[in-house]
Design a protein around this motif. Sequence first.
Motif, short mmCIF file in Angstrom:
data_model
loop_
_atom_site.label_atom_id
_atom_site.label_comp_id
_atom_site.label_asym_id
_atom_site.label_seq_id
_atom_site.Cartn_x
_atom_site.Cartn_y
_atom_site.Cartn_z
N LYS A 125 0.84 -1.21 0.00
CA LYS A 125 0.00 0.00 0.00
C LYS A 125 0.87 1.26 0.00
O LYS A 125 0.61 2.20 -0.74
CB LYS A 125 -0.91 -0.02 1.23
N LEU A 126 1.93 1.24 0.82
CA LEU A 126 2.81 2.40 0.92
C LEU A 126 3.54 2.68 -0.40
O LEU A 126 3.65 3.82 -0.83
CB LEU A 126 3.83 2.17 2.04
N THR A 127 4.01 1.62 -1.05
CA THR A 127 4.80 1.82 -2.27
C THR A 127 3.94 2.16 -3.48
O THR A 127 4.45 2.68 -4.47
CB THR A 127 5.65 0.57 -2.59
N THR A 128 2.64 1.88 -3.42
CA THR A 128 1.78 2.18 -4.56
C THR A 128 0.93 3.44 -4.36
O THR A 128 0.20 3.84 -5.27
CB THR A 128 0.84 0.99 -4.88
N MET A 129 1.02 4.04 -3.18
CA MET A 129 0.23 5.26 -2.92
C MET A 129 0.70 6.40 -3.82
O MET A 129 1.90 6.61 -3.98
CB MET A 129 0.39 5.71 -1.46
N LYS A 130 -0.26 7.10 -4.38
CA LYS A 130 0.06 8.27 -5.21
C LYS A 130 -0.81 9.44 -4.77
O LYS A 130 -1.97 9.26 -4.39
CB LYS A 130 -0.23 7.94 -6.68
N TYR A 131 -0.24 10.60 -4.81
CA TYR A 131 -1.00 11.79 -4.48
C TYR A 131 -1.94 12.09 -5.64
O TYR A 131 -1.52 12.26 -6.78
CB TYR A 131 -0.06 12.98 -4.23
N ASP A 132 -3.25 12.11 -5.31
CA ASP A 132 -4.23 12.33 -6.38
C ASP A 132 -4.95 13.67 -6.27
O ASP A 132 -5.86 13.96 -7.05
CB ASP A 132 -5.26 11.19 -6.40
N GLY A 133 -4.59 14.51 -5.30
CA GLY A 133 -5.18 15.83 -5.18
C GLY A 133 -6.52 15.85 -4.47
O GLY A 133 -7.12 16.91 -4.30
N SER A 134 -7.04 14.70 -4.04
CA SER A 134 -8.35 14.66 -3.39
C SER A 134 -8.28 15.14 -1.93
O SER A 134 -9.30 15.41 -1.33
CB SER A 134 -8.94 13.25 -3.43
N VAL A 141 0.87 12.95 3.18
CA VAL A 141 2.15 12.62 3.82
C VAL A 141 1.91 12.02 5.21
O VAL A 141 2.59 11.06 5.60
CB VAL A 141 3.06 13.88 3.91
N THR A 142 0.94 12.53 5.95
CA THR A 142 0.61 11.99 7.27
C THR A 142 0.14 10.55 7.16
O THR A 142 0.55 9.69 7.95
CB THR A 142 -0.47 12.85 7.96
N LYS A 143 -0.69 10.25 6.16
CA LYS A 143 -1.16 8.87 5.97
C LYS A 143 0.01 7.94 5.64
O LYS A 143 0.11 6.85 6.19
CB LYS A 143 -2.21 8.82 4.87
N MET A 144 0.91 8.39 4.78
CA MET A 144 2.09 7.58 4.44
C MET A 144 2.96 7.36 5.68
O MET A 144 3.46 6.26 5.91
CB MET A 144 2.92 8.25 3.34
N SER A 145 3.13 8.40 6.47
CA SER A 145 3.94 8.31 7.68
C SER A 145 3.31 7.33 8.68
O SER A 145 4.02 6.55 9.33
CB SER A 145 4.07 9.69 8.31
N ASN A 146 2.00 7.34 8.80
CA ASN A 146 1.31 6.42 9.71
C ASN A 146 1.47 4.96 9.26
O ASN A 146 1.65 4.07 10.09
CB ASN A 146 -0.18 6.76 9.81
N ILE A 147 1.41 4.73 7.97
CA ILE A 147 1.62 3.36 7.44
C ILE A 147 3.05 2.92 7.73
O ILE A 147 3.28 1.79 8.17
CB ILE A 147 1.31 3.30 5.93
N ALA A 148 4.02 3.81 7.50
CA ALA A 148 5.43 3.48 7.77
C ALA A 148 5.65 3.19 9.25
O ALA A 148 6.38 2.26 9.61
CB ALA A 148 6.33 4.62 7.30
N THR A 149 4.98 3.93 10.13
CA THR A 149 5.09 3.69 11.56
C THR A 149 4.52 2.31 11.92
O THR A 149 5.10 1.58 12.72
CB THR A 149 4.36 4.79 12.36
N GLY A 150 3.40 1.94 11.30
CA GLY A 150 2.82 0.61 11.52
C GLY A 150 3.77 -0.49 11.11
O GLY A 150 3.90 -1.51 11.79
N ILE A 151 4.47 -0.29 10.01
CA ILE A 151 5.46 -1.27 9.53
C ILE A 151 6.62 -1.37 10.52
O ILE A 151 7.06 -2.45 10.87
CB ILE A 151 5.94 -0.92 8.11
#
Length: 164
Positions: A125-134, A141-151
């Motif tokens: 999920k982390l490696t395929t996440m793309k910023y889509d402007g929504s 960035v916060t969502k990516m950081s939270n996923i990385a923290t979970g890992i």
Amino acid sequence: MCKHNFIFATSTFHASYVVKFNGFNYNEWSEQVEYYLGVQNLDLALMTEKPTDLTENSTDEERSFHKKWERSNRLSLKFLRMTMASEIKTSFPATEYAKKFMRLAKETSQSKVVDKSHAGALISKLTTMKYDGSRSMYEHVTKMSNIATGIRNMGLSMDKNLLV
């Protein structure tokens, strides 16, 4: 060298050839442990439940079996602990019985496999996440950081270059 020191030295020598249990390798570890304990005639506690407590009316045969089982259980537990990775040993639940120890190790291994597959899903999920402007860049960035923290909380390291 006295008999007890020889047995300990032999056990330590053999323990060094048994793969260390790390939480992910239960099948290989248990096969090697069961073989070694069987060859040493110490597997009685792994094969049978704890015998009933002795009483005044216990037979000599029951007393002999109880003594053999207690020895098997005590030495098996020591050997099982000797063949665990130190990272696992500190958090592993204490038990008085070798058979229960093996059951707990198997359960630990099965839960680690679930953790491993969950970690794989998070990395994907982390490696395929793309910023889509929504949403805002900050939220992305916060969502990516939270996923990385979970890992990282699963004991896996995350390279900062991967996040960038």
